[in-house]
Design a protein around this motif. Structure first.
Motif, PDB file in Angstrom:
ATOM      1  N   ALA A  18       0.716  -1.230  -0.115  1.00 52.96           N
ATOM      2  CA  ALA A  18      -0.016   0.054  -0.146  1.00 52.96           C
ATOM      3  C   ALA A  18       0.884   1.338   0.122  1.00 52.96           C
ATOM      4  O   ALA A  18       2.152   1.112   0.316  1.00 52.96           O
ATOM      5  CB  ALA A  18      -1.075   0.113   1.026  1.00 52.96           C
TER       6      ALA A  18
ATOM      7  N   LEU B 242      -5.416   1.669   2.251  1.00 52.57           N
ATOM      8  CA  LEU B 242      -5.894   0.260   2.744  1.00 52.57           C
ATOM      9  C   LEU B 242      -7.251  -0.222   2.270  1.00 52.57           C
ATOM     10  O   LEU B 242      -7.521  -1.163   2.182  1.00 52.57           O
ATOM     11  CB  LEU B 242      -5.708   0.208   4.166  1.00 52.57           C
ATOM     12  CG  LEU B 242      -4.140   0.107   4.643  1.00 52.57           C
ATOM     13  CD1 LEU B 242      -4.188   0.255   6.225  1.00 52.57           C
ATOM     14  CD2 LEU B 242      -3.272  -0.868   4.172  1.00 52.57           C
TER      15      LEU B 242
ATOM     16  N   MET C 119      -8.314  -2.471  -0.723  1.00 54.53           N
ATOM     17  CA  MET C 119      -8.309  -3.858  -0.626  1.00 54.53           C
ATOM     18  C   MET C 119      -9.656  -4.120  -0.817  1.00 54.53           C
ATOM     19  O   MET C 119      -9.895  -5.304  -1.641  1.00 54.53           O
ATOM     20  CB  MET C 119      -7.498  -4.298   0.727  1.00 54.53           C
ATOM     21  CG  MET C 119      -6.138  -3.937   0.813  1.00 54.53           C
ATOM     22  SD  MET C 119      -5.219  -4.186   2.396  1.00 54.53           S
ATOM     23  CE  MET C 119      -5.676  -6.132   2.455  1.00 54.53           C
TER      24      MET C 119
ATOM     25  N   THR D 142     -11.316  -3.302  -4.259  1.00 54.25           N
ATOM     26  CA  THR D 142     -10.519  -4.191  -5.356  1.00 54.25           C
ATOM     27  C   THR D 142     -11.413  -5.560  -5.542  1.00 54.25           C
ATOM     28  O   THR D 142     -11.387  -6.030  -6.228  1.00 54.25           O
ATOM     29  CB  THR D 142      -9.161  -4.159  -5.467  1.00 54.25           C
ATOM     30  OG1 THR D 142      -8.744  -4.605  -4.270  1.00 54.25           O
ATOM     31  CG2 THR D 142      -8.729  -2.878  -5.937  1.00 54.25           C
ATOM     32  N   THR D 143     -11.434  -6.123  -3.978  1.00 54.85           N
ATOM     33  CA  THR D 143     -12.269  -7.392  -3.810  1.00 54.85           C
ATOM     34  C   THR D 143     -13.569  -7.504  -4.585  1.00 54.85           C
ATOM     35  O   THR D 143     -13.992  -8.271  -5.009  1.00 54.85           O
ATOM     36  CB  THR D 143     -12.210  -7.730  -2.351  1.00 54.85           C
ATOM     37  OG1 THR D 143     -10.859  -7.784  -1.805  1.00 54.85           O
ATOM     38  CG2 THR D 143     -12.897  -9.156  -2.070  1.00 54.85           C
TER      39      THR D 143
ATOM     40  N   GLY E 260      -0.175  -5.517   0.918  1.00 55.92           N
ATOM     41  CA  GLY E 260      -1.634  -5.494   0.759  1.00 55.92           C
ATOM     42  C   GLY E 260      -2.132  -5.947  -0.589  1.00 55.92           C
ATOM     43  O   GLY E 260      -3.361  -6.683  -0.659  1.00 55.92           O
ATOM     44  N   VAL E 261      -1.483  -5.789  -1.605  1.00 57.62           N
ATOM     45  CA  VAL E 261      -1.664  -6.273  -3.045  1.00 57.62           C
ATOM     46  C   VAL E 261      -1.991  -7.710  -2.869  1.00 57.62           C
ATOM     47  O   VAL E 261      -2.824  -8.490  -3.490  1.00 57.62           O
ATOM     48  CB  VAL E 261      -0.716  -5.885  -3.878  1.00 57.62           C
ATOM     49  CG1 VAL E 261      -0.713  -6.651  -5.223  1.00 57.62           C
ATOM     50  CG2 VAL E 261      -0.664  -4.531  -4.080  1.00 57.62           C
TER      51      VAL E 261
ATOM     52  N   SER F 200      -5.129  -9.130  -1.325  1.00 57.55           N
ATOM     53  CA  SER F 200      -6.343  -8.701  -1.886  1.00 57.55           C
ATOM     54  C   SER F 200      -6.441  -9.170  -3.232  1.00 57.55           C
ATOM     55  O   SER F 200      -6.461 -10.281  -3.608  1.00 57.55           O
ATOM     56  CB  SER F 200      -6.710  -7.102  -1.787  1.00 57.55           C
ATOM     57  OG  SER F 200      -5.534  -6.326  -2.411  1.00 57.55           O
ATOM     58  N   TYR F 201      -6.536  -8.291  -4.261  1.00 56.94           N
ATOM     59  CA  TYR F 201      -6.828  -8.772  -5.773  1.00 56.94           C
ATOM     60  C   TYR F 201      -5.626  -9.764  -6.346  1.00 56.94           C
ATOM     61  O   TYR F 201      -6.216 -10.170  -7.084  1.00 56.94           O
ATOM     62  CB  TYR F 201      -7.198  -7.379  -6.583  1.00 56.94           C
ATOM     63  CG  TYR F 201      -5.830  -6.528  -6.423  1.00 56.94           C
ATOM     64  CD1 TYR F 201      -4.969  -6.752  -7.556  1.00 56.94           C
ATOM     65  CD2 TYR F 201      -5.840  -5.331  -5.785  1.00 56.94           C
ATOM     66  CE1 TYR F 201      -3.795  -5.791  -7.620  1.00 56.94           C
ATOM     67  CE2 TYR F 201      -4.912  -4.477  -5.722  1.00 56.94           C
ATOM     68  CZ  TYR F 201      -3.617  -4.695  -6.674  1.00 56.94           C
ATOM     69  OH  TYR F 201      -2.820  -3.718  -6.527  1.00 56.94           O
TER      70      TYR F 201
END
Length: 307
Positions: free
Chosen positions: A167, A176, A179, A182-183, A207-208, A211-212
Protein backbone atom coordinates in the motif's frame (compact mmCIF):
# COMPACT_ATOMS: atom_id res chain seq x y z
CA UNK A 1 46.46 28.62 -46.04
CA UNK A 2 48.27 26.06 -43.89
CA UNK A 3 47.15 22.68 -45.29
CA UNK A 4 48.49 20.65 -42.35
CA UNK A 5 46.97 22.72 -39.52
CA UNK A 6 43.70 23.56 -41.29
CA UNK A 7 42.88 20.15 -42.80
CA UNK A 8 45.15 17.26 -41.79
CA UNK A 9 45.20 17.86 -38.02
CA UNK A 10 41.39 18.35 -37.64
CA UNK A 11 40.88 15.24 -39.80
CA UNK A 12 43.18 13.14 -37.59
CA UNK A 13 41.56 14.49 -34.43
CA UNK A 14 38.08 13.62 -35.72
CA UNK A 15 39.16 10.04 -36.44
CA UNK A 16 40.96 9.33 -33.18
CA UNK A 17 38.96 11.50 -30.80
CA UNK A 18 36.90 9.62 -28.23
CA UNK A 19 33.26 9.41 -29.23
CA UNK A 20 30.56 9.77 -26.65
CA UNK A 21 28.56 6.57 -26.11
CA UNK A 22 24.94 6.87 -24.93
CA UNK A 23 24.37 5.65 -21.37
CA UNK A 24 21.40 3.47 -22.27
CA UNK A 25 23.10 1.12 -24.76
CA UNK A 26 23.94 -1.46 -22.10
CA UNK A 27 22.05 -2.72 -19.05
CA UNK A 28 23.50 -4.78 -16.23
CA UNK A 29 21.47 -7.78 -15.11
CA UNK A 30 20.52 -7.31 -11.47
CA UNK A 31 20.93 -11.05 -10.82
CA UNK A 32 24.19 -12.09 -12.53
CA UNK A 33 25.74 -8.69 -13.44
CA UNK A 34 25.97 -9.61 -17.13
CA UNK A 35 26.06 -6.60 -19.45
CA UNK A 36 23.19 -6.86 -21.94
CA UNK A 37 22.96 -4.88 -25.18
CA UNK A 38 19.75 -2.85 -25.30
CA UNK A 39 18.48 -4.26 -28.62
CA UNK A 40 18.92 -7.85 -27.45
CA UNK A 41 17.24 -6.98 -24.14
CA UNK A 42 14.21 -5.53 -25.94
CA UNK A 43 13.97 -8.58 -28.20
CA UNK A 44 13.98 -10.86 -25.15
CA UNK A 45 11.30 -8.79 -23.32
CA UNK A 46 13.79 -7.74 -20.61
CA UNK A 47 14.82 -11.31 -19.76
CA UNK A 48 18.53 -11.91 -19.16
CA UNK A 49 19.99 -14.18 -21.85
CA UNK A 50 22.64 -15.48 -19.44
CA UNK A 51 20.72 -16.41 -16.26
CA UNK A 52 17.09 -16.14 -17.47
CA UNK A 53 16.32 -13.50 -14.83
CA UNK A 54 13.07 -11.65 -15.54
CA UNK A 55 13.86 -7.97 -15.12
CA UNK A 56 11.39 -5.11 -14.84
CA UNK A 57 9.29 -4.36 -17.92
CA UNK A 58 6.94 -1.41 -18.20
CA UNK A 59 3.19 -2.04 -18.56
CA UNK A 60 3.19 -0.28 -21.93
CA UNK A 61 5.94 -2.51 -23.36
CA UNK A 62 4.24 -5.56 -21.87
CA UNK A 63 0.97 -4.68 -23.59
CA UNK A 64 2.74 -4.14 -26.91
CA UNK A 65 4.04 -7.71 -26.73
CA UNK A 66 0.70 -9.22 -25.63
CA UNK A 67 -2.03 -7.61 -27.73
CA UNK A 68 -2.53 -8.55 -31.38
CA UNK A 69 -0.29 -6.36 -33.50
CA UNK A 70 0.69 -4.43 -30.38
CA UNK A 71 -2.56 -2.44 -30.64
CA UNK A 72 -4.59 -1.50 -27.59
CA UNK A 73 -6.77 1.31 -26.30
CA UNK A 74 -6.18 2.85 -22.89
CA UNK A 75 -9.14 2.96 -20.51
CA UNK A 76 -9.77 6.21 -18.67
CA UNK A 77 -9.40 6.02 -14.88
CA UNK A 78 -11.09 8.54 -12.53
CA UNK A 79 -8.55 10.83 -10.92
CA UNK A 80 -8.59 10.78 -7.09
CA UNK A 81 -7.66 13.60 -4.73
CA UNK A 82 -4.03 14.44 -5.43
CA UNK A 83 -2.96 14.76 -1.77
CA UNK A 84 -5.84 13.76 0.52
CA UNK A 85 -3.80 13.75 3.76
CA UNK A 86 -1.40 16.64 2.99
CA UNK A 87 1.32 14.07 3.67
CA UNK A 88 4.93 15.06 4.04
CA UNK A 89 8.05 13.13 5.04
CA UNK A 90 11.38 14.31 3.63
CA UNK A 91 9.40 15.62 0.65
CA UNK A 92 5.82 16.57 0.03
CA UNK A 93 3.69 13.87 -1.57
CA UNK A 94 2.97 15.97 -4.72
CA UNK A 95 6.73 16.43 -5.18
CA UNK A 96 7.29 12.68 -5.05
CA UNK A 97 4.50 12.22 -7.58
CA UNK A 98 6.06 14.75 -9.96
CA UNK A 99 9.41 12.94 -9.73
CA UNK A 100 7.79 9.55 -10.44
CA UNK A 101 5.84 10.96 -13.41
CA UNK A 102 9.02 12.50 -14.84
CA UNK A 103 11.08 9.31 -14.39
CA UNK A 104 8.51 6.88 -15.81
CA UNK A 105 6.56 8.98 -18.30
CA UNK A 106 3.33 7.57 -16.82
CA UNK A 107 0.81 9.42 -14.68
CA UNK A 108 0.34 6.63 -12.11
CA UNK A 109 1.33 3.14 -11.02
CA UNK A 110 -1.22 1.22 -13.10
CA UNK A 111 -2.07 1.16 -16.81
CA UNK A 112 -5.43 -0.21 -17.98
CA UNK A 113 -6.15 -1.12 -21.60
CA UNK A 114 -8.52 -3.10 -23.81
CA UNK A 115 -7.70 -4.89 -27.03
CA UNK A 116 -7.62 -8.21 -28.85
CA UNK A 117 -5.33 -11.02 -27.77
CA UNK A 118 -5.49 -14.07 -29.99
CA UNK A 119 -8.67 -12.74 -31.63
CA UNK A 120 -10.28 -12.53 -28.17
CA UNK A 121 -11.15 -9.18 -26.63
CA UNK A 122 -9.59 -8.77 -23.18
CA UNK A 123 -9.16 -6.04 -20.58
CA UNK A 124 -5.67 -5.87 -19.08
CA UNK A 125 -4.34 -3.95 -16.09
CA UNK A 126 -0.64 -3.83 -15.18
CA UNK A 127 1.24 -2.23 -12.31
CA UNK A 128 4.48 -0.35 -12.85
CA UNK A 129 6.95 -1.09 -10.07
CA UNK A 130 9.19 1.78 -11.15
CA UNK A 131 6.38 4.21 -10.22
CA UNK A 132 6.80 4.55 -6.44
CA UNK A 133 7.25 0.80 -6.09
CA UNK A 134 3.94 0.11 -7.83
CA UNK A 135 2.31 1.06 -4.53
CA UNK A 136 -1.44 0.63 -4.20
CA UNK A 137 -3.15 3.98 -3.74
CA UNK A 138 -6.57 5.33 -4.58
CA UNK A 139 -5.70 5.58 -8.29
CA UNK A 140 -4.80 1.88 -8.44
CA UNK A 141 -8.12 1.05 -6.76
CA UNK A 142 -9.98 3.21 -9.28
CA UNK A 143 -8.03 1.58 -12.12
CA UNK A 144 -9.00 -1.95 -11.11
CA UNK A 145 -12.64 -0.94 -10.69
CA UNK A 146 -12.60 0.76 -14.12
CA UNK A 147 -11.05 -2.37 -15.65
CA UNK A 148 -13.63 -4.66 -14.04
CA UNK A 149 -16.55 -2.45 -15.08
CA UNK A 150 -15.26 -2.32 -18.67
CA UNK A 151 -14.81 -6.11 -18.74
CA UNK A 152 -18.38 -6.62 -17.49
CA UNK A 153 -19.72 -4.14 -20.03
CA UNK A 154 -17.77 -5.71 -22.91
CA UNK A 155 -18.39 -9.26 -21.61
CA UNK A 156 -14.71 -10.15 -21.86
CA UNK A 157 -12.00 -11.59 -19.57
CA UNK A 158 -9.80 -9.44 -17.35
CA UNK A 159 -6.07 -10.05 -16.93
CA UNK A 160 -4.10 -8.30 -14.18
CA UNK A 161 -0.30 -8.10 -13.91
CA UNK A 162 0.67 -7.34 -10.32
CA UNK A 163 3.96 -5.77 -9.21
CA UNK A 164 3.92 -3.81 -5.97
CA UNK A 165 5.64 -3.20 -2.69
CA UNK A 166 2.28 -2.87 -0.95
CA UNK A 167 0.00 0.00 0.00
CA UNK A 168 1.05 3.63 -0.50
CA UNK A 169 1.89 5.07 2.89
CA UNK A 170 1.37 8.66 1.69
CA UNK A 171 -2.36 7.92 1.46
CA UNK A 172 -2.59 6.11 4.79
CA UNK A 173 -5.88 4.38 5.58
CA UNK A 174 -7.26 5.48 2.20
CA UNK A 175 -4.78 3.17 0.47
CA UNK A 176 -5.76 0.26 2.72
CA UNK A 177 -9.40 0.84 1.79
CA UNK A 178 -8.50 -0.21 -1.77
CA UNK A 179 -8.21 -3.82 -0.57
CA UNK A 180 -11.97 -4.29 -0.01
CA UNK A 181 -12.81 -2.02 -2.98
CA UNK A 182 -10.79 -4.12 -5.40
CA UNK A 183 -12.15 -7.32 -3.88
CA UNK A 184 -15.67 -6.10 -4.68
CA UNK A 185 -14.52 -5.32 -8.24
CA UNK A 186 -13.25 -8.89 -8.65
CA UNK A 187 -16.57 -10.17 -7.31
CA UNK A 188 -18.34 -8.21 -10.07
CA UNK A 189 -16.46 -10.29 -12.63
CA UNK A 190 -17.29 -13.55 -10.90
CA UNK A 191 -20.99 -12.68 -10.69
CA UNK A 192 -20.94 -11.90 -14.43
CA UNK A 193 -19.32 -15.29 -15.11
CA UNK A 194 -16.20 -13.70 -16.62
CA UNK A 195 -12.65 -15.03 -16.17
CA UNK A 196 -10.24 -13.11 -13.93
CA UNK A 197 -6.62 -14.11 -14.52
CA UNK A 198 -3.74 -12.83 -12.39
CA UNK A 199 -0.09 -12.83 -13.46
CA UNK A 200 2.16 -12.22 -10.47
CA UNK A 201 5.46 -10.58 -11.35
CA UNK A 202 8.50 -9.68 -9.26
CA UNK A 203 7.83 -8.44 -6.65
CA UNK A 204 4.20 -8.76 -5.47
CA UNK A 205 4.02 -8.04 -1.75
CA UNK A 206 1.99 -6.43 1.03
CA UNK A 207 -1.68 -5.52 0.80
CA UNK A 208 -1.74 -6.28 -2.93
CA UNK A 209 -1.08 -9.94 -2.12
CA UNK A 210 -3.78 -9.80 0.56
CA UNK A 211 -6.42 -8.67 -1.94
CA UNK A 212 -6.82 -8.69 -5.72
CA UNK A 213 -3.49 -10.36 -6.56
CA UNK A 214 -4.52 -13.69 -5.03
CA UNK A 215 -8.18 -13.81 -6.14
CA UNK A 216 -7.74 -14.97 -9.72
CA UNK A 217 -9.57 -17.88 -11.28
CA UNK A 218 -6.13 -18.80 -12.62
CA UNK A 219 -2.92 -17.76 -10.82
CA UNK A 220 0.20 -17.51 -12.99
CA UNK A 221 3.62 -16.19 -12.02
CA UNK A 222 6.84 -15.30 -13.79
CA UNK A 223 9.91 -17.36 -12.84
CA UNK A 224 11.56 -16.56 -9.49
CA UNK A 225 9.07 -13.79 -8.68
CA UNK A 226 8.89 -12.83 -4.99
CA UNK A 227 5.28 -13.26 -3.85
CA UNK A 228 4.45 -12.63 -0.21
CA UNK A 229 2.70 -10.45 2.35
CA UNK A 230 5.65 -9.89 4.72
CA UNK A 231 9.11 -10.30 3.21
CA UNK A 232 11.45 -13.18 4.12
CA UNK A 233 13.83 -10.93 6.05
CA UNK A 234 10.99 -9.67 8.27
CA UNK A 235 9.79 -13.22 8.89
CA UNK A 236 13.29 -14.44 9.78
CA UNK A 237 13.75 -11.59 12.25
CA UNK A 238 10.35 -12.34 13.79
CA UNK A 239 10.55 -16.12 14.21
CA UNK A 240 14.36 -16.15 14.55
CA UNK A 241 14.71 -19.12 12.23
CA UNK A 242 16.30 -19.66 8.83
CA UNK A 243 13.72 -19.98 6.06
CA UNK A 244 13.87 -22.73 3.38
CA UNK A 245 15.79 -22.05 0.18
CA UNK A 246 13.62 -20.18 -2.35
CA UNK A 247 10.94 -19.45 0.25
CA UNK A 248 8.16 -17.18 -1.13
CA UNK A 249 9.47 -17.48 -4.68
CA UNK A 250 7.16 -18.48 -7.52
CA UNK A 251 8.50 -22.03 -7.84
CA UNK A 252 8.13 -22.64 -4.08
CA UNK A 253 4.53 -21.41 -4.13
CA UNK A 254 3.78 -23.59 -7.15
CA UNK A 255 5.09 -26.67 -5.33
CA UNK A 256 2.88 -25.83 -2.34
CA UNK A 257 -0.34 -25.30 -4.29
CA UNK A 258 -0.53 -21.49 -4.22
CA UNK A 259 -0.09 -21.09 -8.00
CA UNK A 260 -1.37 -22.83 -11.11
CA UNK A 261 1.52 -22.08 -13.44
CA UNK A 262 4.99 -20.54 -13.59
CA UNK A 263 5.40 -19.26 -17.13
CA UNK A 264 8.36 -17.70 -18.94
CA UNK A 265 7.66 -14.21 -20.24
CA UNK A 266 8.25 -15.20 -23.87
CA UNK A 267 5.55 -17.88 -23.51
CA UNK A 268 3.08 -15.68 -21.62
CA UNK A 269 1.10 -14.46 -24.62
CA UNK A 270 0.37 -17.97 -25.95
CA UNK A 271 -0.40 -19.21 -22.44
CA UNK A 272 -2.91 -16.43 -21.82
CA UNK A 273 -4.52 -16.91 -25.23
CA UNK A 274 -5.03 -20.61 -24.51
CA UNK A 275 -6.44 -20.01 -21.03
CA UNK A 276 -8.79 -17.16 -21.97
CA UNK A 277 -10.23 -19.01 -24.96
CA UNK A 278 -10.72 -22.11 -22.84
CA UNK A 279 -12.47 -20.21 -20.03
CA UNK A 280 -14.65 -18.36 -22.55
CA UNK A 281 -15.56 -21.72 -24.14
CA UNK A 282 -14.07 -20.78 -27.50
CA UNK A 283 -12.30 -23.03 -29.97
CA UNK A 284 -8.53 -23.41 -29.53
CA UNK A 285 -6.48 -20.75 -31.26
CA UNK A 286 -4.85 -21.58 -34.59
CA UNK A 287 -1.26 -20.39 -34.42
CA UNK A 288 -1.00 -19.46 -38.11
CA UNK A 289 -4.13 -17.33 -37.80
CA UNK A 290 -2.92 -15.18 -34.89
CA UNK A 291 -1.44 -11.74 -35.63
CA UNK A 292 2.17 -11.44 -34.57
CA UNK A 293 3.17 -8.84 -31.94
CA UNK A 294 4.86 -5.69 -33.22
CA UNK A 295 8.60 -6.47 -33.61
CA UNK A 296 11.00 -4.61 -31.36
CA UNK A 297 12.70 -1.62 -32.94
CA UNK A 298 15.98 0.15 -32.27
CA UNK A 299 15.88 2.25 -29.15
CA UNK A 300 14.36 1.91 -25.71
CA UNK A 301 10.71 1.56 -26.74
CA UNK A 302 8.59 -0.60 -29.01
CA UNK A 303 7.26 0.76 -32.27
CA UNK A 304 3.96 2.56 -32.10
CA UNK A 305 1.85 0.27 -34.29
CA UNK A 306 -0.64 3.00 -35.07
CA UNK A 307 1.88 5.00 -37.11
Amino acid sequence: MNWISNYVRPRINSIFSRREVPDNLWTKCTECDTMLFHRELIDSLNVCSNCNHHMHITPRDRFHSLFDGGLFTEIDVPEPNADPLSFRDQKKYPERMKTAIKNTGEKEAMLVAIGDMGRTKVVAAAQDFSFMGGSMGMYVGNAIIAAAETAVKQKCPMILFSAAGGARMQEGILSLMQMPRTTVAVEMLKEAGLPYIVVLTHPTTGGVTASYAMLGDVQIAEPNALICFAGPRVIEQTIREKLPEGFQRAEYLLDHGMLDRVTHRKDMRNELITITRMLMKQDPAIAADLPAPVPAQDGAEFEDAKK
